[in-house]
Design an enzyme around this catalytic site. Structure first.
Site, short mmCIF file in Angstrom:
data_model
loop_
_atom_site.label_atom_id
_atom_site.label_comp_id
_atom_site.label_asym_id
_atom_site.label_seq_id
_atom_site.Cartn_x
_atom_site.Cartn_y
_atom_site.Cartn_z
CB SER A 1 10.33 -2.77 -12.68
OG SER A 1 9.81 -4.01 -13.09
CB CYS B 1 11.11 -12.25 0.11
SG CYS B 1 12.06 -10.85 -0.54
CB CYS C 1 11.18 -3.88 2.50
SG CYS C 1 10.71 -4.97 1.15
CB CYS D 1 13.85 -6.90 5.58
SG CYS D 1 12.88 -8.42 5.66
CG ASP E 1 11.38 -6.55 -11.71
OD1 ASP E 1 11.02 -7.63 -12.18
OD2 ASP E 1 10.58 -5.67 -11.31
CB CYS F 1 -0.91 0.02 1.23
SG CYS F 1 -2.00 -1.40 1.37
CB CYS G 1 6.82 -10.79 2.18
SG CYS G 1 6.95 -9.28 3.16
#
Length: 546
Positions: free
Chosen positions: A368, A531, A321, A528, A431, A53, A467
């Site tokens: 991306s 993942c 992240c 982090c 990516d 979000c 995640c």
């Protein structure tokens, strides 16, 4: 944001229990949802996906009522964050005079369809917050649209949240045990109701101590969240102690400020806070700084100030992240003092060093992967050329619910520039690879256009773990890297070769600026990589079952 609890429970039956000794206000009453377009299929199944979000807040300086159209500023800020959430959005504003009610408009759909002249006229105010959201099928409900507005004993409070509470279940049980009813499975409502509870060691004889309440919540919930909280005449910007989700501050400058608006002595017409800085220039704002991990920032008409900093345990590192750099953030956003585009460019350079290949041209899966492709081309000396033409009116395949739809989506999403492809050995940079459904049809498209060889290079390490902190990454069973290694995947998708950037290479690219400054003034960083490595900074979520 909606939690795994929503996947485990269909209904919540709240049982009245005796309130504990802690001081508790009457449970906040949730503001009714108002929106125009609310059609959602009830046949969708829960998929276990999480969410991503964007949050935004703005407050005018000086005399109120302000000449700045705060609602339009927030709307444009959310448009700049639309890549972070395309399913629902909302804005809540306050005129700064009445603590009983806010002006609210929210609902399902894109920002351009939700907000028109009529709805914007109703959102008059001198301050406000907004939210835009991704969600999975099971959470596609109007009741979960943000900002959440609750009515407390001290007036209305609005809250917007980016992230996912790792200890959602235990916090939910604690709130329910106080006799507080919850109408949704949303983290955001849970946070709002938690803030209605005053810490027992804090005196509030002169009114609510909101910074103390926020601090108390932060000690209960270590991560993951960035929050914007609006009261009658102020906004609080809050970032968890690990700094897992992004949040930054910007200054609205006079229209004629030009580039000089970046100077510290330029007067402020207002202040904004946002998940990303990418929309600041378009609303006449300039990037100031990030909200630091654990920081509580108060924004008023007089400016902004740090009211508290909640420290994380000494043995824990910051955990921003790293996937924000890889995929989610817009290229012109600034994190940790560096532009996302620059980091992606460096990822491409590092990818060439780790996985070179003989080829004629380098290209990308738009958009991306493009920055990394330019980095790969510059480091290798190979020519960069576009080979795929994107249909910009087809949404991301990342969140479509079935394999068949994802595969069909690729056919609609891209066309091949055959004149650039025919007879060429090409390196195609992307990516990331998630499920592995889209890259195969793209390779086939390029071969059908005449490509002699197609070598795939991925500007991030293999995604192997889900995640639990607010990013839309599937379950382990759905992640292709847990089924096939790079060579097997190359054969599976029809590539001549396939290689990933290493975890070490990604971290090195992200931290390159701190390494090159070398002035002893660089801020400590930490990222982090859960993942990618399965090492979760705050441990696994409550009642987690794989």
């Amino acid at each position: 944001m909606e939690q795994r609890a929503e996947q485990q429970h269909q209904h919540v039956r709240v049982v009245e229990q005796q309130q504990q000794k802690q001081q508790v206000e009457p449970a906040g009453e949730v503001e009714p949802v108002t929106c125009d377009t609310l059609s959602i299929s009830a046949s969708k199944e829960l998929t276990g996906l999480t969410h991503e979000c964007g949050v935004f807040g703005a407050i005018a300086c000086g005399d109120w009522p302000t000449q700045i159209d705060i609602a339009h500023v927030i709307c444009l800020g959310l448009v700049a964050l639309q890549h972070r959430g395309q399913e629902s959005a909302g804005i809540a504003t306050s005129e700064g005079k009445c603590s009983k009610n806010f002006n609210v408009h929210k609902g399902m759909g894109m920002i351009s369809t939700l907000f028109n002249d009529d709805s914007m006229k109703k959102l008059r105010g001198n301050l406000g917050i907004g939210h835009t959201r991704y969600s999975t099928a099971g959470a596609s409900e109007v009741v979960n649209c943000q900002p959440f507005v609750v009515h407390t004993a001290h007036g209305a409070m609005a809250l917007a949240h980016n992230g996912e509470l790792v200890n959602n279940e235990s916090l939910r049980r604690e709130v329910l045990a106080r006799g507080v009813g919850l109408s949704t499975h949303s983290d955001s409502e849970l946070i709002a109701q938690s803030l209605c509870c005053a810490p027992e060691d804090v005196s509030e004889l002169d009114g609510p101590n909101w910074p103390a309440r926020i601090r108390h919540f932060m000690t209960l919930a270590p991560l993951s969240y960035s929050l914007v909280i609006m009261l009658k005449d102020k906004i609080y910007a809050v970032r968890d102690t690990y700094g897992n989700r992004p949040l930054c501050i910007g200054k609205i400058v006079p229209i004629n400020a030009g580039h000089g608006g970046n100077r510290a002595d330029t007067p402020a017409d207002g202040w904004v806070v946002s998940s990303e800085s990418c929309g600041f220039l378009s609303i006449g704002a300039r990037y100031v700084r990030e909200v630091e991990p654990g920081e509580i920032v108060e924004l008023t008409r007089s400016g902004y100030r740090t009211v508290d900093i909640v420290e994380r345990p000494d043995f824990k590192r910051m955990a921003f992240c790293i996937f924000e750099y890889v995929y989610f953030a817009r290229g012109d956003s600034i994190f940790e003092g560096q532009m996302v585009y620059t980091v992606r460019l460096q990822c491409g350079r590092q990818l060439w060093r780790e996985a070179p290949v003989e080829a004629d041209i380098v290209s990308s899966v738009p958009e991306s992967g493009t920055a990394a492709a330019h980095g790969y081309a510059r480091e290798s000396g190979l020519e960069f050329a576009e080979v795929l033409c994107r249909n910009r009116y087809v949404g991301r395949t990342f969140i479509q619910p079935s394999t068949r739809l994802r595969q069909l989506g690729v056919a609609k999403k891209f066309g091949a520039l055959s004149e650039n492809v025919a007879g060429k050995r090409l390196v195609l940079i992307d990516d990331s690879i998630v499920r592995g459904n889209t890259i195969g049809p793209i390779i086939k498209l390029l071969r059908d256009a005449g490509a002699k060889e197609v070598h795939i290079r991925i500007a991030s390490p293999p995604l192997q773990y889900p995640c639990y902190m607010g990013i839309n990454i599937p379950t382990r069973e759905e992640l292709i890297a847990n089924k096939l290694d790079a060579n097997q995947l190359a054969r599976h998708v029809g590539a001549d070769s396939l290689a990933y950037l290493s975890v070490e290479g990604l971290v090195e690219a992200v931290q390159l600026k701190n390494q090159t400054v070398g002035d002893g003034k660089s801020k400590p960083t930490g990222h982090c990589t859960a993942c990618l490595t399965g090492q979760y900074p705050g441990g696994l979520p409550d009642e987690l079952s794989w």
